[in-house]
Design a protein around this motif. Structure first.
Motif, mmCIF file in Angstrom:
data_model
loop_
_atom_site.group_PDB
_atom_site.id
_atom_site.type_symbol
_atom_site.label_atom_id
_atom_site.label_comp_id
_atom_site.label_asym_id
_atom_site.label_seq_id
_atom_site.Cartn_x
_atom_site.Cartn_y
_atom_site.Cartn_z
ATOM 1 N N PHE A 107 3.956 4.114 8.143
ATOM 2 C CA PHE A 107 4.037 3.310 9.330
ATOM 3 C C PHE A 107 4.224 2.785 11.092
ATOM 4 O O PHE A 107 4.399 2.034 11.359
ATOM 5 C CB PHE A 107 5.876 3.181 9.027
ATOM 6 N N LEU A 108 3.891 3.996 11.216
ATOM 7 C CA LEU A 108 3.865 3.866 12.914
ATOM 8 C C LEU A 108 2.047 3.542 12.971
ATOM 9 O O LEU A 108 2.146 3.106 13.613
ATOM 10 C CB LEU A 108 4.198 5.701 13.109
ATOM 11 N N HIS A 109 1.126 4.847 11.720
ATOM 12 C CA HIS A 109 0.436 3.888 12.115
ATOM 13 C C HIS A 109 -0.398 2.359 11.543
ATOM 14 O O HIS A 109 -1.059 1.433 11.534
ATOM 15 C CB HIS A 109 -0.918 4.804 11.598
ATOM 16 N N PHE A 110 0.359 2.219 10.859
ATOM 17 C CA PHE A 110 0.578 0.956 9.966
ATOM 18 C C PHE A 110 0.978 -0.367 10.710
ATOM 19 O O PHE A 110 -0.253 -1.244 11.002
ATOM 20 C CB PHE A 110 1.102 0.427 8.821
ATOM 21 N N LEU A 111 1.839 -0.276 11.655
ATOM 22 C CA LEU A 111 2.071 -1.116 12.330
ATOM 23 C C LEU A 111 1.787 -1.297 13.861
ATOM 24 O O LEU A 111 1.155 -2.134 14.343
ATOM 25 C CB LEU A 111 3.486 -1.530 12.783
ATOM 26 N N GLY A 112 0.990 0.132 14.120
ATOM 27 C CA GLY A 112 0.425 0.149 15.869
ATOM 28 C C GLY A 112 -1.001 -0.592 15.795
ATOM 29 O O GLY A 112 -1.301 -1.149 15.890
ATOM 30 N N HIS B 104 -6.148 0.852 7.860
ATOM 31 C CA HIS B 104 -5.728 2.635 8.640
ATOM 32 C C HIS B 104 -4.990 3.497 8.313
ATOM 33 O O HIS B 104 -5.196 4.569 8.292
ATOM 34 C CB HIS B 104 -6.330 1.879 10.070
ATOM 35 N N SER B 105 -4.198 2.888 8.634
ATOM 36 C CA SER B 105 -2.874 4.027 8.062
ATOM 37 C C SER B 105 -3.152 4.730 6.530
ATOM 38 O O SER B 105 -2.654 5.965 6.836
ATOM 39 C CB SER B 105 -1.564 3.125 7.989
ATOM 40 N N ILE B 106 -3.359 3.832 5.443
ATOM 41 C CA ILE B 106 -3.874 4.893 4.590
ATOM 42 C C ILE B 106 -4.636 5.694 5.087
ATOM 43 O O ILE B 106 -4.566 7.331 3.920
ATOM 44 C CB ILE B 106 -3.571 3.750 3.369
ATOM 45 N N ALA B 107 -5.485 6.144 5.183
ATOM 46 C CA ALA B 107 -7.018 6.565 6.230
ATOM 47 C C ALA B 107 -6.421 7.877 6.105
ATOM 48 O O ALA B 107 -6.511 8.955 6.029
ATOM 49 C CB ALA B 107 -8.070 5.968 6.687
ATOM 50 N N GLN B 108 -5.409 7.735 7.563
ATOM 51 C CA GLN B 108 -4.969 8.638 8.101
ATOM 52 C C GLN B 108 -3.861 9.238 7.006
ATOM 53 O O GLN B 108 -3.821 10.914 6.927
ATOM 54 C CB GLN B 108 -3.657 8.266 8.923
ATOM 55 N N VAL B 109 -2.982 8.769 6.665
ATOM 56 C CA VAL B 109 -2.613 9.709 5.776
ATOM 57 C C VAL B 109 -2.822 10.666 4.519
ATOM 58 O O VAL B 109 -2.277 11.819 4.048
ATOM 59 C CB VAL B 109 -1.032 8.125 4.559
ATOM 60 N N ALA B 110 -3.989 9.805 3.967
ATOM 61 C CA ALA B 110 -4.970 10.167 2.626
ATOM 62 C C ALA B 110 -5.372 11.605 3.128
ATOM 63 O O ALA B 110 -5.534 12.619 2.728
ATOM 64 C CB ALA B 110 -5.798 9.503 2.258
ATOM 65 N N LEU B 111 -6.304 11.559 4.604
ATOM 66 C CA LEU B 111 -6.154 13.444 5.372
ATOM 67 C C LEU B 111 -4.959 14.415 5.375
ATOM 68 O O LEU B 111 -5.195 15.198 5.304
ATOM 69 C CB LEU B 111 -6.932 12.807 6.684
#
Length: 308
Positions: free
Chosen positions: A103-108, A155-162
């Protein structure tokens, strides 16, 4: 299921912003003041824009969404941070950590895209005024809003997937007051060079390019209004100055955190604190204080409720 089997760590211990009790007390009071004063102010901005028929222009539509995004962004870190100040052991579960990071990167990222959309809106309004009503229609505004939510999610789901592909087998101490990519990656029990490089491209390069693009767009706007009337030039300058202030507040800390290799600097926690807690609450307030129409509407709304 494979991820869970390779990950022995089920929780992370947050070391917090500082170990000094005096500084912790100061930060606790500071966050509490911001929550009790500025956070309701953000929701008041949203209420003002929604309730005033005179504030239907796309600029105010996006400003209301900025206030909503910033208020939501602070809910990810600050409440837990306040609770941790009152707790001796600051623990967050593995799933809770990944959720916070998402959520941090999703909203950011959503806010980054929103600032790009607002820059586009100002460019059309100032440089192509005759086409503004046909380009920035209500349907186009909602489509742009949907696009920024989709972009933030991607963007956020790519971060989490890694992150979730990395094995965590100990230690489990995060040298921060919340879960973020640089600190979490350091705890992985494998070589993370490639993952760090992908993170820098996904967050750092993305942020830097948006920052430079936004500055260039406002530079073009200012160049285009040089020959305008004094009143038009003054209004355009005021609008662009406000947007540029927000851009520096938003992008400066993000560039500092994400565009360099994941090494530790003494200022990291302080920059992260202002980036995740203080600045998001102040962004809509800065817009409001520099926008005469919103200020006038806000005064009328407060006067009406005070009279009632």
């Amino acid at each position: 299921m494979e991820i869970e089997n390779s990950t022995v760590v089920k929780e992370f211990i947050l070391l917090g912003l500082t170990q000094s009790q005096n500084i912790q007390l100061l930060v606790f009071v500071l966050i509490l003041i911001f929550y009790l004063i500025i956070l309701p102010g953000n929701f008041l901005i949203i209420l003002t824009i929604r309730s005033d028929p005179g504030l239907t222009a796309p600029l105010y539509f996006f400003l209301g969404n900025l206030a909503f995004l910033d208020a939501s962004y602070t809910f990810i870190v600050a409440p837990r941070m306040l609770a941790d100040f009152l707790s001796e052991k600051k623990v967050i579960s593995y799933k809770g950590c990944i959720t916070q990071l998402f959520f941090l990167h999703f909203l950011g990222a959503g806010e980054v895209f929103l600032l790009v959309v607002m820059a586009f809106d100002r460019y059309i309004a100032i440089c192509r005024p005759l086409h503004y009503s046909t380009v920035m229609t209500p349907g186009a505004c909602y489509a742009l809003l949907m696009a920024l939510w989709v972009g933030g999610f991607a963007h956020s789901i790519a971060q989490v997937a890694l992150i979730v592909r990395l094995p965590f087998c100990g230690p489990n101490q995060l040298d921060n007051f919340f879960c973020d990519v640089p600190q979490v990656i350091k705890l992985a029990c494998t070589d993370t060079f490639v993952v760090e490089l992908l993170m820098v491209f996904n967050s750092g390069l993305f942020t830097l390019l948006c920052f430079l693009g936004l500055l260039a767009s406002y530079a073009v706007i200012l160049c285009r209004v040089r020959g305008s009337s004094s009143e038009g030039k003054s209004k355009a300058l005021s609008t662009c100055t406000t947007h540029v202030i927000i851009i520096f507040l938003m992008f400066g800390p993000a560039i500092f955190i994400y565009t360099r290799p994941f090494s530790t600097f003494p200022a990291d926690k302080v920059v992260s604190f202002f980036h995740t807690v203080i600045f998001p609450l102040m962004n809509p307030v800065i817009y409001t204080l520099r926008n005469q129409e919103v200020k006038s509407s806000l005064k009328r709304l407060l006067s009406r409720y005070m009279v009632c």
